[in-house]
Scaffold this motif. Structure first.
Motif, PDB file in Angstrom:
ATOM      1  N   PHE A  52       0.829  -1.202   0.000  1.00 40.74           N
ATOM      2  CA  PHE A  52       0.000   0.000   0.000  1.00 40.74           C
ATOM      3  C   PHE A  52       0.869   1.260   0.000  1.00 40.74           C
ATOM      4  O   PHE A  52       1.950   1.283   0.565  1.00 40.74           O
ATOM      5  N   PRO A  53       0.363   2.360  -0.622  1.00 41.36           N
ATOM      6  CA  PRO A  53       1.222   3.509  -0.884  1.00 41.36           C
ATOM      7  C   PRO A  53       1.448   4.470   0.279  1.00 41.36           C
ATOM      8  O   PRO A  53       2.479   5.114   0.325  1.00 41.36           O
ATOM      9  N   ASP A  54       0.499   4.615   1.191  1.00 43.15           N
ATOM     10  CA  ASP A  54       0.694   5.630   2.221  1.00 43.15           C
ATOM     11  C   ASP A  54       0.393   5.073   3.620  1.00 43.15           C
ATOM     12  O   ASP A  54      -0.030   3.933   3.781  1.00 43.15           O
ATOM     13  N   PHE A  55       0.624   5.914   4.591  1.00 45.15           N
ATOM     14  CA  PHE A  55       0.507   5.525   5.998  1.00 45.15           C
ATOM     15  C   PHE A  55      -0.888   5.028   6.353  1.00 45.15           C
ATOM     16  O   PHE A  55      -1.050   4.030   7.039  1.00 45.15           O
ATOM     17  N   TYR A  56      -1.914   5.711   5.883  1.00 46.20           N
ATOM     18  CA  TYR A  56      -3.279   5.393   6.281  1.00 46.20           C
ATOM     19  C   TYR A  56      -3.760   4.071   5.694  1.00 46.20           C
ATOM     20  O   TYR A  56      -4.463   3.312   6.369  1.00 46.20           O
ATOM     21  N   THR A  57      -3.405   3.779   4.476  1.00 44.83           N
ATOM     22  CA  THR A  57      -3.779   2.485   3.917  1.00 44.83           C
ATOM     23  C   THR A  57      -2.989   1.359   4.577  1.00 44.83           C
ATOM     24  O   THR A  57      -3.502   0.258   4.742  1.00 44.83           O
ATOM     25  N   ARG A  58      -1.777   1.636   4.982  1.00 44.49           N
ATOM     26  CA  ARG A  58      -0.991   0.629   5.710  1.00 44.49           C
ATOM     27  C   ARG A  58      -1.556   0.385   7.106  1.00 44.49           C
ATOM     28  O   ARG A  58      -1.545  -0.745   7.595  1.00 44.49           O
ATOM     29  N   ILE A  59      -2.069   1.443   7.747  1.00 46.42           N
ATOM     30  CA  ILE A  59      -2.732   1.278   9.045  1.00 46.42           C
ATOM     31  C   ILE A  59      -3.957   0.377   8.888  1.00 46.42           C
ATOM     32  O   ILE A  59      -4.248  -0.456   9.734  1.00 46.42           O
ATOM     33  N   HIS A  60      -4.677   0.554   7.780  1.00 38.91           N
ATOM     34  CA  HIS A  60      -5.839  -0.289   7.510  1.00 38.91           C
ATOM     35  C   HIS A  60      -5.422  -1.758   7.393  1.00 38.91           C
ATOM     36  O   HIS A  60      -6.061  -2.643   7.961  1.00 38.91           O
ATOM     37  N   ALA A  61      -4.344  -2.021   6.657  1.00 39.99           N
ATOM     38  CA  ALA A  61      -3.857  -3.393   6.510  1.00 39.99           C
ATOM     39  C   ALA A  61      -3.425  -3.976   7.854  1.00 39.99           C
ATOM     40  O   ALA A  61      -3.708  -5.131   8.155  1.00 39.99           O
ATOM     41  N   ALA A  62      -2.766  -3.169   8.656  1.00 43.99           N
ATOM     42  CA  ALA A  62      -2.336  -3.646   9.975  1.00 43.99           C
ATOM     43  C   ALA A  62      -3.532  -3.898  10.883  1.00 43.99           C
ATOM     44  O   ALA A  62      -3.532  -4.842  11.682  1.00 43.99           O
ATOM     45  N   GLY A  63      -4.562  -3.083  10.754  1.00 46.27           N
ATOM     46  CA  GLY A  63      -5.766  -3.274  11.559  1.00 46.27           C
ATOM     47  C   GLY A  63      -6.468  -4.573  11.218  1.00 46.27           C
ATOM     48  O   GLY A  63      -6.956  -5.283  12.105  1.00 46.27           O
ATOM     49  N   ILE A  64      -6.528  -4.910   9.937  1.00 52.38           N
ATOM     50  CA  ILE A  64      -7.132  -6.182   9.525  1.00 52.38           C
ATOM     51  C   ILE A  64      -6.325  -7.346  10.072  1.00 52.38           C
ATOM     52  O   ILE A  64      -6.867  -8.320  10.589  1.00 52.38           O
TER      53      ILE A  64
END
Length: 111
Positions: A31-43
């Protein structure tokens, strides 16, 4: 429920949770940015860990280990989504803006 059925259910949940964790790990890398990576980590943290813990509960049967796993699951239910949200909100409040529209296209072209 027989022992074989409990073991099969346990393995089903463990494998399902492992697939969620694998998907979240790939998302963290891709994923390209911090917020989409946070989403992946949350899942990964939420569904993956929950499914693995439920699978371990089926495998352990009705023992003290299961009670400890239930306590751990309750702890994760309360803290995992809250931690992801707090981290994203803190980043936003400190000025880290999410990538939008054409910024996402330019970011993915750089890879």
């Amino acid at each position: 429920m027989g022992i074989a059925a409990a073991d099969a259910l346990g393995w089903f949940f463990i494998i399902s949770g492992s697939l969620f964790v694998l998907t979240g790990g790939i998302g963290l890398l891709r994923f390209p940015d911090f917020y989409t990576r946070i989403h992946a980590a949350g899942i990964t943290d939420t569904m993956g860990a929950w499914l693995i813990l439920i699978g371990l509960m089926f495998s352990a049967g009705w023992t003290l280990v299961t009670a400890k796993l239930v306590i751990l699951l309750i702890f994760l239910v309360m803290t995992s989504p809250l931690a992801s949200h707090a981290l994203a909100k803190a980043a936003y409040m400190r000025g880290l803006r999410p990538l939008l529209g054409r910024e996402l296209v330019r970011e993915s072209d750089d890879d």
